[in-house]
Design an enzyme around this catalytic site. Structure first.
Site, PDB file in Angstrom:
ATOM      1  N   LYS A  66       0.842  -1.195   0.000  1.00 21.98           N
ATOM      2  CA  LYS A  66       0.000   0.000   0.000  1.00 21.98           C
ATOM      3  C   LYS A  66       0.883   1.253   0.000  1.00 21.98           C
ATOM      4  O   LYS A  66       2.000   1.237   0.523  1.00 21.98           O
ATOM      5  CB  LYS A  66      -0.857   0.043   1.273  1.00 21.98           C
ATOM      6  CG  LYS A  66      -1.914  -1.028   1.402  1.00 21.98           C
ATOM      7  CD  LYS A  66      -2.650  -0.857   2.727  1.00 21.98           C
ATOM      8  CE  LYS A  66      -3.694  -1.946   2.946  1.00 21.98           C
ATOM      9  NZ  LYS A  66      -4.851  -1.783   2.064  1.00 21.98           N
ATOM     10  N   ASP A  85      -7.638  -2.683  10.584  1.00 21.33           N
ATOM     11  CA  ASP A  85      -7.995  -3.792   9.696  1.00 21.33           C
ATOM     12  C   ASP A  85      -8.400  -5.047  10.462  1.00 21.33           C
ATOM     13  O   ASP A  85      -8.769  -6.039   9.853  1.00 21.33           O
ATOM     14  CB  ASP A  85      -6.842  -4.102   8.737  1.00 21.33           C
ATOM     15  CG  ASP A  85      -7.338  -4.567   7.366  1.00 21.33           C
ATOM     16  OD1 ASP A  85      -8.494  -4.261   7.028  1.00 21.33           O
ATOM     17  OD2 ASP A  85      -6.583  -5.243   6.650  1.00 21.33           O
ATOM     18  N   ASP A 113      -2.803  -7.747  -1.362  1.00 16.99           N
ATOM     19  CA  ASP A 113      -3.550  -6.795  -0.538  1.00 16.99           C
ATOM     20  C   ASP A 113      -5.019  -7.184  -0.420  1.00 16.99           C
ATOM     21  O   ASP A 113      -5.796  -6.491   0.231  1.00 16.99           O
ATOM     22  CB  ASP A 113      -3.421  -5.380  -1.118  1.00 16.99           C
ATOM     23  CG  ASP A 113      -3.832  -4.311  -0.132  1.00 16.99           C
ATOM     24  OD1 ASP A 113      -3.852  -4.602   1.081  1.00 16.99           O
ATOM     25  OD2 ASP A 113      -4.146  -3.182  -0.555  1.00 16.99           O
ATOM     26  N   GLU A 138      -5.961  -9.783   1.256  1.00 14.35           N
ATOM     27  CA  GLU A 138      -5.635 -10.857   2.196  1.00 14.35           C
ATOM     28  C   GLU A 138      -6.781 -11.207   3.134  1.00 14.35           C
ATOM     29  O   GLU A 138      -6.870 -12.331   3.633  1.00 14.35           O
ATOM     30  CB  GLU A 138      -4.391 -10.477   3.008  1.00 14.35           C
ATOM     31  CG  GLU A 138      -4.623  -9.594   4.244  1.00 14.35           C
ATOM     32  CD  GLU A 138      -5.246  -8.248   3.921  1.00 14.35           C
ATOM     33  OE1 GLU A 138      -5.981  -7.724   4.780  1.00 14.35           O
ATOM     34  OE2 GLU A 138      -5.017  -7.708   2.819  1.00 14.35           O
ATOM     35  N   ARG A 159      -9.969 -11.666   2.660  1.00 10.53           N
ATOM     36  CA  ARG A 159     -10.857 -12.730   2.177  1.00 10.53           C
ATOM     37  C   ARG A 159     -10.169 -14.090   2.244  1.00 10.53           C
ATOM     38  O   ARG A 159     -10.850 -15.122   2.349  1.00 10.53           O
ATOM     39  CB  ARG A 159     -11.320 -12.412   0.758  1.00 10.53           C
ATOM     40  CG  ARG A 159     -10.241 -12.414  -0.318  1.00 10.53           C
ATOM     41  CD  ARG A 159     -10.657 -11.725  -1.588  1.00 10.53           C
ATOM     42  NE  ARG A 159     -10.795 -10.278  -1.408  1.00 10.53           N
ATOM     43  CZ  ARG A 159     -11.140  -9.432  -2.364  1.00 10.53           C
ATOM     44  NH1 ARG A 159     -11.381  -9.884  -3.580  1.00 10.53           N
ATOM     45  NH2 ARG A 159     -11.246  -8.144  -2.119  1.00 10.53           N
TER      46      ARG A 159
END
Length: 460
Positions: A240, A251, A310, A312, A314
């Site tokens: 990112k 997150d 990115d 990740e 799921r």
């Protein structure tokens, strides 16, 4: 009872009078002449959010005036009274008349009293509220405590809230309610067939883990909650930018909100067999980090090609959902801070939810509106499912194209749910970018109250 609530006799509490522009003339006419002159002299006109303390003859606070939207307004912020804890001087207060919704106003008051004080002393005055008559104070306190838990966990920076610390918070909650607790850590994830959770977390010096809590009578309906616990997300090798990484301590917001929901369910003693699964990882960058176009098996069996490191969240949810699905729960719910696409579509305050259960969708929409915990249904659109196809594996976690990102994520997760009688996926933001009534800037409890009320209606 929540610390903001006070059992003092109502006559000893300072009255808060709610007024709208439509009712202000009548309310002001009933004020004593000096108080009316003071209010008019200070220009009080019942503007929504306006607050004025009226003195008595000795200079003490005799009454508080607070402005709300008109009853006929197209938009009424039912949490507007949540501003009061930040506006009032120290003291014990009560509602002198009914706001638009007394129960939600009392909840807003409690939510608005929240302060994150782990790293510095907060200077908030001690403002208390005598709960209004006729409301379930225990339930309001339960929801406020759960929101504070979620906010505290999200607001804690990642150096103090890694996978291990998140597991400790979950274990403390389990111990409080006599729930069983188990945690699979590090390479044991591979040995016990959770390859995707291990792959996402293996580059961090802080071992990944799968948190597992069980509570309630095994004969009751099985309700399983799964929360994304990515304690910090660099984006992995698909790194990112710094601006995108700035609040990635949030997150693990799905895990925080699942724990808040579990707190409410257990404290209310709902008649469910509750299970909570949280894959807790840090998506870090190192020589052993998983790479774009790597292929991993999943717990359920299908192989997964990594279209983007990115995406990740799921991946870790997929293994946890597969485990949950093996038990054939009556209701399987997952929450996660998953896609920027959801925020582009609906903004930070309105998380989308997905389900094929029409009854569940209708009940949840009603609960969300009733609890002022907004949610909006988006479709599990079958024609998009083929976009997940991979040329070399069974499925790609993040296909190129950029369209319908939140729907694609939901369809990915749906591949790992087969036997659950009903499944609900919520793509939350878990963060309030700028302060609003009852919602201070920072970590936020989203969807948990609406789901709790749905479960209360079904299983109380």
């Amino acid at each position: 009872m929540h610390s903001v609530f006070e059992n003092a006799p109502a006559p000893l509490a300072i009255p808060i009078t709610f007024a709208t522009k439509a009712t202000w003339d009548a309310i002001s006419a009933d004020l004593p002449a000096p108080a009316r002159a003071f209010a008019l002299g200070n220009g009080f006109a019942a503007k929504p959010g306006a607050c004025l303390t009226l003195p008595d003859a000795n200079g003490k606070i005799a009454q508080v005036l607070f402005g709300l939207e008109n009853e006929t307004s197209k938009f009424r912020d039912l949490f507007r009274p949540g501003l009061l804890p930040g506006l009032l001087p120290p003291g014990v207060y009560r509602f002198a008349n009914a706001p638009h919704d007394a129960r939600l106003a009392a909840l807003a008051f409690a939510l608005g009293s929240y302060r994150f004080g782990r790293y510095r002393k907060t200077d908030a005055p001690e403002v208390k509220l005598v709960p209004p008559d006729g409301v379930d104070v225990a339930d309001i306190a339960r929801m406020a405590e759960a929101a504070a838990l979620a906010r505290d966990l999200i607001n804690t920076p990642s150096n103090d809230m890694g996978p291990e610390e998140l597991a400790e918070a979950a274990q403390q909650l389990a111990n409080r309610f006599g729930a069983s607790f188990n945690c699979i850590i590090g390479d044991d994830l591979v040995r016990q067939n959770f390859p995707l959770i291990h792959a996402v977390g293996m580059a961090s010096t802080r071992a990944p883990r799968l948190i597992d809590i069980s509570w309630g009578d095994p004969d009751h309906p099985k309700v399983t909650l799964v929360g994304k616990g990515v304690c910090f997300d660099t984006g992995g090798l698909d790194l990112k930018p710094s601006s995108g990484m700035l609040i990635m301590k949030k997150d693990m917001g799905g895990a925080a909100n699942v724990l808040a929901l579990a707190l409410m369910v257990m404290d209310a003693k709902l008649k469910v067999r509750l299970r909570v699964l949280i894959p807790a990882v840090e998506n870090a960058v190192a020589g052993n980090a998983f790479r774009p176009l790597d292929i991993f098996p999943s717990r359920k069996g299908p192989t997964v090609e990594i279209g983007n490191t990115d995406a990740e969240g799921r991946l870790v949810l997929a293994d946890a959902l597969a485990l949950a699905d093996e038990e054939k729960p009556d209701l399987l719910i997952d929450l996660g801070t998953l896609t920027g696409a959801a925020r582009v579509a609906l903004g930070p305050e309105l998380p989308p939810f997905y389900t094929d259960d029409e009854s569940l969708a209708q009940d949840l929409a009603i609960s969300a509106k009733r609890e002022n915990d907004p949610l909006w249904r988006l479709p599990l659109w079958p024609p998009y499912d083929s976009w997940l196809d991979s040329k070399v594996a069974n499925i790609n976690n993040a296909p190129s194209g950029g369209f319908a990102g939140s729907i694609i994520c939901a369809l990915f997760l749906q591949r790992f749910v087969e036997t659950a009688k009903s499944w609900l996926h919520v793509d939350i933001y878990g963060w309030t970018p700028s302060a609003k009534p009852a919602r201070p800037e920072g970590g936020e409890c989203q969807a948990a109250r609406a789901i709790y009320k749905l479960l209360s209606d079904r299983y109380a």
